[in-house]
Scaffold this motif. Sequence first.
Motif, PDB file in Angstrom:
ATOM      1  N   UNK A  69     -21.573 -90.710 -48.838  1.00 40.37           N
ATOM      2  CA  UNK A  69     -22.126 -91.618 -47.844  1.00 40.37           C
ATOM      3  C   UNK A  69     -21.539 -91.271 -46.473  1.00 40.37           C
ATOM      4  N   UNK A  70     -22.296 -90.513 -45.693  1.00 39.50           N
ATOM      5  CA  UNK A  70     -21.793 -90.104 -44.383  1.00 39.50           C
ATOM      6  C   UNK A  70     -21.763 -91.260 -43.392  1.00 39.50           C
ATOM      7  N   UNK A  71     -22.609 -92.253 -43.589  1.00 40.17           N
ATOM      8  CA  UNK A  71     -22.571 -93.407 -42.690  1.00 40.17           C
ATOM      9  C   UNK A  71     -21.206 -94.091 -42.747  1.00 40.17           C
ATOM     10  N   UNK A  72     -20.646 -94.190 -43.935  1.00 39.94           N
ATOM     11  CA  UNK A  72     -19.317 -94.779 -44.087  1.00 39.94           C
ATOM     12  C   UNK A  72     -18.226 -93.791 -43.710  1.00 39.94           C
ATOM     13  N   UNK A  73     -18.392 -92.535 -44.127  1.00 36.94           N
ATOM     14  CA  UNK A  73     -17.348 -91.537 -43.903  1.00 36.94           C
ATOM     15  C   UNK A  73     -17.114 -91.257 -42.432  1.00 36.94           C
ATOM     16  N   UNK A  74     -18.185 -91.105 -41.656  1.00 35.53           N
ATOM     17  CA  UNK A  74     -18.025 -90.690 -40.262  1.00 35.53           C
ATOM     18  C   UNK A  74     -17.345 -91.745 -39.399  1.00 35.53           C
ATOM     19  N   UNK A  75     -17.301 -92.980 -39.877  1.00 37.77           N
ATOM     20  CA  UNK A  75     -16.556 -94.009 -39.132  1.00 37.77           C
ATOM     21  C   UNK A  75     -15.051 -93.839 -39.290  1.00 37.77           C
ATOM     22  N   UNK A  76     -14.652 -92.931 -40.177  1.00 39.32           N
ATOM     23  CA  UNK A  76     -13.217 -92.793 -40.486  1.00 39.32           C
ATOM     24  C   UNK A  76     -12.678 -91.403 -40.189  1.00 39.32           C
ATOM     25  N   UNK A  77     -13.397 -90.622 -39.409  1.00 38.46           N
ATOM     26  CA  UNK A  77     -12.937 -89.278 -39.079  1.00 38.46           C
ATOM     27  C   UNK A  77     -12.655 -89.170 -37.583  1.00 38.46           C
ATOM     28  N   UNK A  78     -11.882 -88.148 -37.225  1.00 37.90           N
ATOM     29  CA  UNK A  78     -11.542 -87.924 -35.820  1.00 37.90           C
ATOM     30  C   UNK A  78     -12.666 -87.240 -35.070  1.00 37.90           C
ATOM     31  N   UNK A  79     -13.434 -86.411 -35.771  1.00 41.29           N
ATOM     32  CA  UNK A  79     -14.571 -85.694 -35.175  1.00 41.29           C
ATOM     33  C   UNK A  79     -15.387 -85.098 -36.307  1.00 41.29           C
ATOM     34  N   UNK A  80     -16.619 -84.722 -35.980  1.00 40.45           N
ATOM     35  CA  UNK A  80     -17.531 -84.115 -36.950  1.00 40.45           C
ATOM     36  C   UNK A  80     -17.975 -82.765 -36.400  1.00 40.45           C
TER      37      UNK A  80
ATOM     38  N   UNK B  91     -25.848 -79.483 -36.429  1.00 36.74           N
ATOM     39  CA  UNK B  91     -26.718 -80.075 -35.428  1.00 36.74           C
ATOM     40  C   UNK B  91     -28.086 -80.472 -35.920  1.00 36.74           C
ATOM     41  N   UNK B  92     -28.198 -80.814 -37.198  1.00 33.57           N
ATOM     42  CA  UNK B  92     -29.447 -81.386 -37.677  1.00 33.57           C
ATOM     43  C   UNK B  92     -29.641 -82.778 -37.103  1.00 33.57           C
ATOM     44  N   UNK B  93     -30.892 -83.230 -37.049  1.00 34.47           N
ATOM     45  CA  UNK B  93     -31.178 -84.540 -36.463  1.00 34.47           C
ATOM     46  C   UNK B  93     -30.445 -85.656 -37.187  1.00 34.47           C
ATOM     47  N   UNK B  94     -30.425 -85.598 -38.518  1.00 34.36           N
ATOM     48  CA  UNK B  94     -29.801 -86.667 -39.272  1.00 34.36           C
ATOM     49  C   UNK B  94     -28.302 -86.726 -39.088  1.00 34.36           C
ATOM     50  N   UNK B  95     -27.631 -85.581 -39.183  1.00 36.39           N
ATOM     51  CA  UNK B  95     -26.176 -85.565 -39.037  1.00 36.39           C
ATOM     52  C   UNK B  95     -25.770 -85.960 -37.622  1.00 36.39           C
ATOM     53  N   UNK B  96     -26.505 -85.461 -36.630  1.00 37.09           N
ATOM     54  CA  UNK B  96     -26.200 -85.814 -35.242  1.00 37.09           C
ATOM     55  C   UNK B  96     -26.308 -87.309 -35.029  1.00 37.09           C
ATOM     56  N   UNK B  97     -27.375 -87.903 -35.529  1.00 40.26           N
ATOM     57  CA  UNK B  97     -27.578 -89.338 -35.345  1.00 40.26           C
ATOM     58  C   UNK B  97     -26.546 -90.152 -36.109  1.00 40.26           C
ATOM     59  N   UNK B  98     -26.231 -89.747 -37.346  1.00 43.20           N
ATOM     60  CA  UNK B  98     -25.251 -90.482 -38.148  1.00 43.20           C
ATOM     61  C   UNK B  98     -23.880 -90.450 -37.490  1.00 43.20           C
TER      62      UNK B  98
END
Length: 415
Positions: free
Chosen positions: A302-313, A317-324
Motif C-alpha cells: 500500500x503505497x498510499x500508507x507507505x509514502x506518508x512514512x518515508x523521507x523521499x520517493x 515518474x509514472x502518473x500514479x506514483x507521482x500523484x501518490x
Amino acid sequence: MRVLLVTYGSRGDAEPMAGLAVALRALGAEARACAPPDFAELFAGVDVPMAPIGSSVREMVKGNVTGTAPQPPESLPQRAARVFAATYDSALAVAEGCDVVVATGLMPAAAGARSVAEKLGVPYVFVACFPTYLPSPRHPPLAWPGRPTPPDVTDNRVLWDLNAEDMNALFGEAINTRRASLGLPPVDRVRDHVLTDRPWLASDATLSPWPEPADLAVVQTGVWIRPDERPLPADLEAFLDAGAPPVYVGFGSMPMRDAEGVARAAVEAVRARGRRVLVGRGWADLALTDDQDDCFVVGEVNQQALFRRVAAVVHHGGAGTTTTAALAGAPQVIVPQLADQPYWAGRVADLGIGAAHDGPTPSFESLSAALEVALAPETRTRATAVAATIRTDGAVVAAKLLLDAISRDGQPVST
C-alpha cells in the motif's frame, strides 16, 4: 447501469480504472473490466470482474528490454494489429448489457474498445491520465519510437499535425483492416477517432493542469484514486519503526536494463546522505546489494500508507506514483524513462516538491545531486503544502458525470 472499463498498459493505466469502478459501485452502478492479465489481482481486490486482454504485459516488456523475449520484437504496426484484435475480442465477450465503454491506455487498445462500442451501439469515452497525451497548442506531442520530432519544427500545432500522420502510418492499416472484417467503416484519423473531440483527463489540476486555451473540449475530472486500506506487512512496519524515515527507491512497472547497477547506485547515494533505504522490487526486480540492516526490500504494498512514512520517493515518474507521493507530501526524485515520465519530472521540479533527474540512467553522482534537492527542508515544506491542495474525489466526479449523462439522454460527454 453497467459500465465496461477497458485499459491496456502498465499499472498506472489500470489503477485509475479500479478507482472509477469503486466509485461507480458506490453510486449503484456495475462495472466490468478488460485489462492485461497482470492486473487480475488488482481488480479482484475491488470485486470487479475482469476479462484478460492477451498475455502478460510485464513479461513482454521485460523480454524486450533485457533481450530475452521468446520471439523477435514486433514492429509497432504488428503490435497494433495484435493489441487491437485482443482488446476487441476480450471486450466484446463481456460487453453484453453494458451502457457505455470507457477506455484508456495504448491507442490500438482504445481503438478496439471504441469499435466494440460502435458494434453494440453504445457510447464511448476516452480518458487520458496526463495532459500531454492530448493535442494542445500549449505543448508538443510525445515522441514515438522511429518517429523523431523534426528538429527544425517548433510550432506545436504543426507537431500535432505530424503526430496525427504518424498515428495513421503506425496504426491505420492494422485498425482499418480489422474494422473492415467487422463491418465497420474505415477511420481517416486514428488519433482523433480514439481520443474523441471531448476526452476526459483524470489528473489533478494542481499537479497537471490542462492548459487553456486549447482546441479540444477536455473534461478534467481530477485524479482517479483507488482507496487502499491494506495494512503494511509486519516486517515492513518493523523496519520503518526501527529508525529514521528511509528513502524509498522503486521504478514501478518499468524494467531496467541494468537493475543491479541501478540498485547499487541508489543504495550508495542514499547512504551517503545518511539515510536508510527501502527498495521497491517492481517490474525491474530490484534487489538489495548487501545484507546490512539499513536496507529493506518490498514487493507490492500500500503505497498510499507507505509514502506518508518515508523521507523521499525515488521513482520513474509514472502518473500514479507521482500523484501518490505528492498526496502523501513526500519529496520526490523522478528518473524518467519514457512516455509521460519526463512531463511528470518537469512538473515535480516546477512545483518545488522534488527534483527531475537528468536522463534515464542514474549514477551515484547524479542521484546524490538530486537527493540533495529532495531532502532539503524547504522541499519537504513545499511538498506538504502542495499535498493539501490535491483533490481526492476525481473518481467520484467522473462516475457522477458518466451516470448523469447516460441517464439524461443516453450520451456521455464524449463523442
